[in-house]
Design a protein around this motif. Sequence first.
Motif, PDB file in Angstrom:
ATOM      1  N   ILE A   5     -13.022  -4.483  -4.908  1.00 58.20           N
ATOM      2  CA  ILE A   5     -12.603  -4.186  -6.289  1.00 58.20           C
ATOM      3  C   ILE A   5     -11.503  -3.140  -6.192  1.00 58.20           C
ATOM      4  CG2 ILE A   5     -13.239  -3.237  -8.529  1.00 58.20           C
ATOM      5  CD1 ILE A   5     -16.029  -4.327  -8.183  1.00 58.20           C
ATOM      6  N   ASP A   6     -10.294  -3.528  -6.534  1.00 60.74           N
ATOM      7  CA  ASP A   6      -9.197  -2.567  -6.575  1.00 60.74           C
ATOM      8  C   ASP A   6      -9.027  -2.161  -8.037  1.00 60.74           C
ATOM      9  OD1 ASP A   6      -7.100  -1.063  -5.353  1.00 60.74           O
ATOM     10  OD2 ASP A   6      -5.702  -2.392  -6.383  1.00 60.74           O
TER      11      ASP A   6
ATOM     12  N   ASP B 286      -9.900  -5.685  -0.298  1.00 61.92           N
ATOM     13  CA  ASP B 286     -10.352  -4.659  -1.234  1.00 61.92           C
ATOM     14  C   ASP B 286     -11.234  -5.374  -2.259  1.00 61.92           C
ATOM     15  OD1 ASP B 286     -10.813  -2.586  -2.948  1.00 61.92           O
ATOM     16  OD2 ASP B 286      -8.769  -1.804  -2.845  1.00 61.92           O
TER      17      ASP B 286
ATOM     18  N   THR C  15     -11.507   0.425  -9.238  1.00 61.43           N
ATOM     19  CA  THR C  15     -12.930   0.644  -9.541  1.00 61.43           C
ATOM     20  C   THR C  15     -13.116   1.421 -10.838  1.00 61.43           C
ATOM     21  OG1 THR C  15     -13.569   0.525  -7.228  1.00 61.43           O
ATOM     22  CG2 THR C  15     -15.044   1.752  -8.663  1.00 61.43           C
TER      23      THR C  15
ATOM     24  N   GLU D 107     -12.450  -2.010   2.433  1.00 61.20           N
ATOM     25  CA  GLU D 107     -12.541  -0.614   2.002  1.00 61.20           C
ATOM     26  C   GLU D 107     -13.931  -0.035   2.213  1.00 61.20           C
ATOM     27  OE1 GLU D 107     -11.538   0.449  -2.060  1.00 61.20           O
ATOM     28  OE2 GLU D 107     -12.051   2.530  -1.660  1.00 61.20           O
TER      29      GLU D 107
END
Length: 266
Positions: free
Chosen positions: A88-89, A86, A91, A71
């Motif tokens: 941190i999915d 990803d 955030t 990302e």
Amino acid sequence: MINLNDAQAFLRDIIKEAGALTLQYRENIKTLRVEQKGTDKDLVTEADQAVESMLRQRILERYPDHAILGEEEGESGAHACRWIIDPIDGTISYLHGQYQYSVSIALEVNGHLELAAVLAPALDDLYTARRGQGAFLNGVQMRVSNTTVLGDGVLSTGFACIRAGLSETNLPLFCSMMPRIRDIRRGGSAALDLCMVASGQLDGYWEKHINLYDIAAGMLILKEAGGRVSDYRGGDDFLPQEILGTNGLIHRECMDVIKSFIKTET
Ligand code: 2AM
Ligand code: CA
Ligand code: CA
Ligand code: CA
């Protein structure tokens, strides 16, 4: 070609390292550097950037030729093996000190998702899957729920559309779905939502305007747990940035709600 047994062990190691890094940054959450991306609701923290950077470094140390889609840094390399990250999915959940965030990593080989891992570090829950070999939560095999009727279902959704500043939002569909189901949950991590459908904690999840790195790992995990993943019209190909993931049994009923909504919208 890649040895998937080795890659699976490697994936487990790096996702644990990534999870530990998210927890480390969370110790100083009040002073975390936060930047705005597209809109004022679309945020990135220094933890998102540090985790992706660490994961890229680990992957390229081990597999120097592999492609990576992440990302925060986008697409790099061209290879049959592509790691989809990803860092941190969820955030916003993360930044607000909530537990409902995850690190999501999938390995795609020749266009097929082969390996997936989603870790919720604050819960110490690790979801894993390998194509054709089932899906696991902390090493224990999972199955989707056996809810057969939409009215008995607890579903989750998200509003990526609003954070992306798009005029078409999920709100009308949400209003249409809500009275038809038992209840709604809103965790904030697409990857984790799909895993919770896989483990039977949720019966379904839908969202529009998400990206491949939000859902690649979760899709494989849900399919391997016996669930179904499609776009809003039931197509199995990805996905004009929209996803419906269910236990399979309520998929048709969900699609009927979504379809009638799409018709009235267009
Ligand atoms: P993120 O937390 O990694 O950004 C929840 O609604 C889902 O939407 C999450 O997967 C979240 O991922 C994603 N999301 C958040 N903001 C977004 C935006 N501006 N555009 C697209 N997706 C977004
Ligand atoms: Ca983001
Ligand atoms: Ca995401
Ligand atoms: Ca993210």
